[in-house]
Design an enzyme around this catalytic site. Sequence first.
Site, PDB file in Angstrom:
ATOM      1  CE  LYS A  22     -39.593 -25.665  47.513  1.00 61.34           C
ATOM      2  NZ  LYS A  22     -38.523 -25.448  48.516  1.00 61.34           N
ATOM      3  CG  ASN A  23     -41.045 -24.306  51.471  1.00 58.38           C
ATOM      4  OD1 ASN A  23     -40.285 -24.993  50.776  1.00 58.38           O
ATOM      5  ND2 ASN A  23     -41.038 -22.977  51.454  1.00 58.38           N
ATOM      6  NE  ARG A  93     -31.433 -22.553  54.473  1.00 58.75           N
ATOM      7  CZ  ARG A  93     -30.527 -22.203  55.356  1.00 58.75           C
ATOM      8  NH1 ARG A  93     -29.264 -22.325  55.086  1.00 58.75           N
ATOM      9  NH2 ARG A  93     -30.884 -21.715  56.525  1.00 58.75           N
ATOM     10  CB  CYS A 117     -32.043 -21.046  46.521  1.00 58.84           C
ATOM     11  SG  CYS A 117     -33.463 -21.666  45.637  1.00 58.84           S
ATOM     12  NE  ARG A 122     -31.602 -19.882  52.164  1.00 61.20           N
ATOM     13  CZ  ARG A 122     -32.613 -20.410  51.475  1.00 61.20           C
ATOM     14  NH1 ARG A 122     -32.546 -20.520  50.184  1.00 61.20           N
ATOM     15  NH2 ARG A 122     -33.692 -20.817  52.093  1.00 61.20           N
ATOM     16  N   PRO A 123     -26.719 -19.421  56.509  1.00 65.05           N
ATOM     17  CG  PRO A 123     -26.232 -18.114  58.377  1.00 65.05           C
ATOM     18  CD  PRO A 123     -26.761 -18.036  56.983  1.00 65.05           C
ATOM     19  CB  VAL A 124     -27.296 -24.631  59.179  1.00 64.64           C
ATOM     20  CG1 VAL A 124     -27.918 -24.764  57.808  1.00 64.64           C
ATOM     21  CG2 VAL A 124     -25.867 -25.157  59.182  1.00 64.64           C
ATOM     22  CG  ASP A 125     -26.067 -19.337  62.777  1.00 65.70           C
ATOM     23  OD1 ASP A 125     -26.603 -19.333  61.652  1.00 65.70           O
ATOM     24  OD2 ASP A 125     -26.252 -18.426  63.605  1.00 65.70           O
ATOM     25  CD  GLN A 126     -29.705 -18.588  65.273  1.00 65.85           C
ATOM     26  OE1 GLN A 126     -30.377 -18.727  66.292  1.00 65.85           O
ATOM     27  NE2 GLN A 126     -28.567 -17.914  65.266  1.00 65.85           N
ATOM     28  CG  ASP A 307     -40.310 -18.605  49.634  1.00 67.44           C
ATOM     29  OD1 ASP A 307     -39.167 -18.131  49.553  1.00 67.44           O
ATOM     30  OD2 ASP A 307     -40.566 -19.673  50.209  1.00 67.44           O
ATOM     31  CB  ILE A 329     -36.253 -12.962  54.515  1.00 64.20           C
ATOM     32  CG1 ILE A 329     -37.620 -12.441  54.957  1.00 64.20           C
ATOM     33  CG2 ILE A 329     -35.976 -14.354  55.086  1.00 64.20           C
ATOM     34  CD1 ILE A 329     -37.863 -12.409  56.431  1.00 64.20           C
ATOM     35  NE  ARG A 399     -34.245 -26.608  44.445  1.00 69.29           N
ATOM     36  CZ  ARG A 399     -33.903 -25.589  45.216  1.00 69.29           C
ATOM     37  NH1 ARG A 399     -33.255 -24.567  44.730  1.00 69.29           N
ATOM     38  NH2 ARG A 399     -34.203 -25.593  46.495  1.00 69.29           N
TER      39      ARG A 399
HETATM   40  C1  UD1 Z   1     -37.666 -21.574  54.545  1.00 65.87           C
HETATM   41  C2  UD1 Z   1     -38.301 -21.927  53.218  1.00 65.87           C
HETATM   42  C3  UD1 Z   1     -37.928 -20.895  52.148  1.00 65.87           C
HETATM   43  C4  UD1 Z   1     -38.282 -19.496  52.645  1.00 65.87           C
HETATM   44  C5  UD1 Z   1     -37.686 -19.228  54.016  1.00 65.87           C
HETATM   45  C6  UD1 Z   1     -38.148 -17.907  54.609  1.00 65.87           C
HETATM   46  C7  UD1 Z   1     -38.332 -24.332  53.358  1.00 65.87           C
HETATM   47  C8  UD1 Z   1     -37.845 -25.621  52.804  1.00 65.87           C
HETATM   48  N1  UD1 Z   1     -37.818 -23.234  52.805  1.00 65.87           N
HETATM   49  O1  UD1 Z   1     -36.247 -21.619  54.326  1.00 65.87           O
HETATM   50  O2  UD1 Z   1     -38.656 -21.207  50.966  1.00 65.87           O
HETATM   51  O3  UD1 Z   1     -37.780 -18.547  51.735  1.00 65.87           O
HETATM   52  O4  UD1 Z   1     -38.072 -20.272  54.925  1.00 65.87           O
HETATM   53  O5  UD1 Z   1     -39.516 -17.856  54.711  1.00 65.87           O
HETATM   54  O6  UD1 Z   1     -39.194 -24.310  54.211  1.00 65.87           O
HETATM   55  N2  UD1 Z   1     -30.690 -18.006  59.192  1.00 65.87           N
HETATM   56  C9  UD1 Z   1     -29.526 -17.916  59.916  1.00 65.87           C
HETATM   57  N3  UD1 Z   1     -29.090 -19.021  60.581  1.00 65.87           N
HETATM   58  C10 UD1 Z   1     -29.765 -20.204  60.559  1.00 65.87           C
HETATM   59  C11 UD1 Z   1     -30.953 -20.293  59.819  1.00 65.87           C
HETATM   60  C12 UD1 Z   1     -31.391 -19.172  59.147  1.00 65.87           C
HETATM   61  O7  UD1 Z   1     -28.894 -16.869  59.961  1.00 65.87           O
HETATM   62  O8  UD1 Z   1     -29.314 -21.170  61.190  1.00 65.87           O
HETATM   63  C13 UD1 Z   1     -31.169 -16.827  58.444  1.00 65.87           C
HETATM   64  C14 UD1 Z   1     -31.210 -17.074  56.945  1.00 65.87           C
HETATM   65  O9  UD1 Z   1     -29.954 -16.846  56.350  1.00 65.87           O
HETATM   66  C15 UD1 Z   1     -32.257 -16.085  56.516  1.00 65.87           C
HETATM   67  C16 UD1 Z   1     -33.246 -16.084  57.697  1.00 65.87           C
HETATM   68  O10 UD1 Z   1     -32.526 -16.601  58.802  1.00 65.87           O
HETATM   69  O11 UD1 Z   1     -31.702 -14.809  56.390  1.00 65.87           O
HETATM   70  C17 UD1 Z   1     -34.489 -16.920  57.480  1.00 65.87           C
HETATM   71  O12 UD1 Z   1     -34.121 -18.210  57.053  1.00 65.87           O
HETATM   72  P1  UD1 Z   1     -35.014 -19.496  57.365  1.00 65.87           P
HETATM   73  O13 UD1 Z   1     -36.351 -19.069  57.871  1.00 65.87           O
HETATM   74  O14 UD1 Z   1     -34.247 -20.438  58.205  1.00 65.87           O
HETATM   75  O15 UD1 Z   1     -35.198 -20.124  55.930  1.00 65.87           O
HETATM   76  P2  UD1 Z   1     -35.268 -21.660  55.566  1.00 65.87           P
HETATM   77  O16 UD1 Z   1     -35.898 -22.430  56.671  1.00 65.87           O
HETATM   78  O17 UD1 Z   1     -33.963 -22.100  55.041  1.00 65.87           O
END
Ligand code: UD1
Length: 424
Positions: A22-23, A93, A117, A122-126, A307, A329, A399
């Site tokens: 899936k990922n 997400r 989830c 879980r922000p998207v700032d990065q 995961d 994480i 999912r």
């Molecule tokens: C992906 C996986 C998810 C897995 C996670 C960590 C997919 C679809 N999902 O999620 O199953 O649990 O990797 O291995 O591939 N963060 C920020 N800002 C950002 C982005 C992330 O602070 O802009 C933080 C998150 O809140 C979290 C950490 O970084 O604490 C890791 O998140 P991230 O690796 O981005 O997870 P996803 O890509 O969403």
Amino acid sequence: MDKLAITGGTRLEGEVRISGAKNSALPLLAATILASTPVTLNNVPDLHDIKTMMRILSHMGMTITKGENGQVIIDANTLTQAVAPYELVKTMRASIFVLGSLVTRFKEAYVSLPGGCAIGSRPVDQHLKALEALGAVVTVEKGYVHAKVDGRLRGGRILFDVVTVGGTENAMMAATLAEGTTIIENAAREPEVVDLANMLKKMGANIEGAGTDRIVIEGVEALTGCEYSVCPDRIETGSYLAAAVVTGGRIRATHTDPKLLDAVLLKFLEMGALVSTGEDWIEIDMQGKRPRAVSFRTLPHPAFPTDMQAQFMAINAISEGTSTVNETIFENRFMHVPELNRMGANIEVDGHTAVVRGVGKLDGAPVMATDLRASMSLVLAALAAEGDTVIDRIYHIDRGYERVEEKLSLLGAKIRRISSRVNA
Ligand code: UD1
């Protein structure tokens, strides 16, 4: 809402065929936006999240043709609007993955801020910071991310504050069509990042270093379609192998790749399992024994994956000894704990750490799934428990796990889906 009813106590045995990841499939689908000719994807799993991503692509006007056995052919040339609406994005997400591809190829995108989830904020700032580093103007308006660029994105240096899988993937996609060189530092090293890089390279992208923490991308003017197979799902693999451990059984996972699961297999060995592997299979034999509790900490790849945390917690709950589980994480990723405790587990949570005191047996109980991997944790606990468990809100498991009750039944589990239509 569908439920799963499980009668525990059966040792699971047999072979299970692992689906495409899936990922991996999610970013690969988003990457098809970049191609000037159709992309053929094979081994795409039939999952709720995948359907959501395809709905987003077709909402934008892209043409999707489904073939046999998980084949999907996608043509981005019919795209009419670079908009991913809230109604579709709110459940997943990973919808944010379309942002990088859209802005680099079509120069503008509106993507709703995602949901998904309920495991922390879980922000998207990065993701946004990365696009800005490549010259996009990014604003957030009325719950939507609006990204825009005049002309082409330009290569730049992206240094992530945290290791982010999705952020790395989004940045990589955006950089493929940018002018000049992009360097991504503190990049995620997950196998799904490598899978995406491999497909992008087949489409004509120039990428080096995927699988390390420094990825270098030399932008090209256009990418073309290709045929590509989604890599095996390492989390699904680990989850079925965990079913062997928790029930004292023997399971062979096929169509998978042992190289993707190093950290997890080492923990199974520590638990007392016999582990054997071939090129594309892994077998776990627990020989009817009770597992030994193992302590672990979740970290980015190649360390132990977050995961698999919930599934290992279910095993630890019935194991011999006391273990400590540290989740680094995600915040709020222990929502399975109260449910496991309802089944008789002895788990105490203090912040990001859970102390699990192994109990001799769990008892079946009505429980509630709270997120995708937590659902599998409850399924595992139910398989090991005495008596009947009914797991509510099972849509979470749909999912991420393809035909879960069918696959588990083939291994001997007493499991059935109670469809909501029956309840109505
Ligand atoms: C992906 C996986 C998810 C897995 C996670 C960590 C997919 C679809 N999902 O999620 O199953 O649990 O990797 O291995 O591939 N963060 C920020 N800002 C950002 C982005 C992330 O602070 O802009 C933080 C998150 O809140 C979290 C950490 O970084 O604490 C890791 O998140 P991230 O690796 O981005 O997870 P996803 O890509 O969403």
